[in-house]
Design an enzyme around this catalytic site. Structure first.
Site, PDB file in Angstrom:
ATOM      1  N   GLU A 199       0.836  -1.199   0.000  1.00 24.04           N
ATOM      2  CA  GLU A 199       0.000   0.000   0.000  1.00 24.04           C
ATOM      3  C   GLU A 199       0.871   1.248   0.000  1.00 24.04           C
ATOM      4  O   GLU A 199       2.041   1.203   0.392  1.00 24.04           O
ATOM      5  CB  GLU A 199      -0.911   0.036   1.234  1.00 24.04           C
ATOM      6  CG  GLU A 199      -2.306  -0.501   1.000  1.00 24.04           C
ATOM      7  CD  GLU A 199      -3.150   0.364   0.078  1.00 24.04           C
ATOM      8  OE1 GLU A 199      -2.667   1.431  -0.367  1.00 24.04           O
ATOM      9  OE2 GLU A 199      -4.286  -0.028  -0.218  1.00 24.04           O
ATOM     10  N   HIS A 247      -7.296   1.499 -14.371  1.00 26.47           N
ATOM     11  CA  HIS A 247      -8.197   2.488 -14.982  1.00 26.47           C
ATOM     12  C   HIS A 247      -8.066   3.877 -14.363  1.00 26.47           C
ATOM     13  O   HIS A 247      -8.573   4.856 -14.922  1.00 26.47           O
ATOM     14  CB  HIS A 247      -9.647   2.002 -14.927  1.00 26.47           C
ATOM     15  CG  HIS A 247     -10.260   2.010 -13.562  1.00 26.47           C
ATOM     16  ND1 HIS A 247     -11.605   1.837 -13.364  1.00 26.47           N
ATOM     17  CD2 HIS A 247      -9.729   2.174 -12.324  1.00 26.47           C
ATOM     18  CE1 HIS A 247     -11.888   1.886 -12.076  1.00 26.47           C
ATOM     19  NE2 HIS A 247     -10.758   2.090 -11.424  1.00 26.47           N
TER      20      HIS A 247
END
Length: 340
Positions: A199, A247
């Site tokens: 992360e 995306h």
């Protein structure tokens, strides 16, 4: 089937419903009914809102279908009990706050975004920083974003466990894992598999807490990294997953991400991207096409792509045997391997 005028008007006035629902979430109207039916007077008194305006909201929520009315008492429908009450495991209040804080301001500048072919962060927030820099400046915004993505991810995770076999791999790393739902589900199914979550540094404490809350602190390793800059563990994981993230970025940045992941894999390793692609003829689906507009107004060039476009980028990044795998649920897997 052609739309009639009433259907078009309903589409155009859809924001009326959105703001009714997000306002009710903010005012905790649904929570006021968790213990059972109540009159408008009791609900408004409980939530400290004026009766006249509060009753208008209750009537609208009933017409939408999230409340029901029995004589002079309002009550929750099952859908509202499942998703609108803050104590529910599937509470969508996280999404409601994200809509009001981020999406609604950005979408109010959609025409300008299309006219300029450019994000509208400056217009909406007076801030030119990246979408994620703005999002991550406030811990509550991070929580809202990650929690509702975790809820959205649940059907995908069920499909992923049904449709993909993890048993042939040694170590699995999930990049941008949100609340860690996928690695925890994989950990429960494959006890011998080594697991890591990668992360951004500003999100590691949040996901570490979520993993610990669910009893996986010793099972799943949390590492800080940035897949765009390439600061992710290298050569350790023979299976890497990137969920619903390509995306968010322009095709050239997608290529940068894919090359960094290719570099991070050992020879023979496998990479999976899960996305919601456009149809091959770019006719939809509706959700993906609307997401593409959201990428326009919020990100630096993020865009939805067809299966063929994703596979072409995989190949250009160096992956072999690039392929599409359909799984149950809302996402599609794009899989590539690093040559041995």
């Amino acid at each position: 089937m052609e739309m009639n005028k009433e259907q078009i008007v309903d589409l155009m006035m859809g924001f009326f419903k959105t703001k009714t629902i997000t306002s009710a979430l903010e005012l905790k109207v649904f929570d006021a009914l968790e213990q059972g039916p109540a009159t408008a007077e009791a609900i408004c008194a409980h939530r400290n809102i004026p009766l006249q305006s509060g009753k208008r909201l209750l009537i609208a929520l009933t017409a939408i279908g999230l409340l029901a009315k029995e004589d002079d008492h309002f009550c929750l429908t099952q859908a509202a009990r499942d998703y609108m009450v803050s104590g529910s495991a599937q509470w969508l209040g996280w999404l409601g706050r994200h809509i009001d804080t981020f999406l609604y301001p950005l979408w109010s500048h959609t025409a300008q975004g299309v006219r300029e072919d450019k994000d509208q962060r400056q217009a909406a927030f007076g801030d030119d920083r990246s979408w994620f820099s703005i999002l991550y400046q406030n811990p509550q915004d991070v929580v809202d974003f990650q929690e509702f993505l975790g809820i959205f991810a649940k059907p995908f995770i069920e499909g992923m466990l049904q449709g993909f076999d993890f048993s042939g791999y040694r170590k699995f790393m999930d990049i941008g894992s949100g609340i860690g739902t996928l690695p925890m589900a994989v950990a429960a199914r494959y006890p011998q598999l080594g697991l890591s979550i990668c992360e951004l540094p500003q999100a590691t404490s949040f996901v570490r807490d979520k993993i610990a809350e669910n009893g996986y602190a010793e099972r799943i390793k949390i590492v800080a990294g940035d897949v765009i800059s390439g600061t992710i563990p290298k050569g350790e994981h023979d299976l890497i997953h990137l969920g619903w993230m390509l995306h968010d970025y322009a095709p050239d940045i997608q290529m940068q991400i894919l090359r960094h992941i290719h570099e991070a894999l050992p020879p023979g390793g496998t990479f999976i991207a899960s996305e919601t692609p456009l149809a091959d003829d770019e006719s939809g689906p509706l959700f993906t096409s609307l997401l593409s507009i959201n990428m326009l107004v919020s990100t630096d060039g993020g865009i939805e792509s067809t299966c063929a476009q994703y596979l072409q980028r995989f190949t250009e990044a160096g992956f072999v045997n690039a392929r599409v795998q359909a799984i149950p649920g809302p996402r599609t897997l794009f899989i590539g391997e690093k040559r041995t």
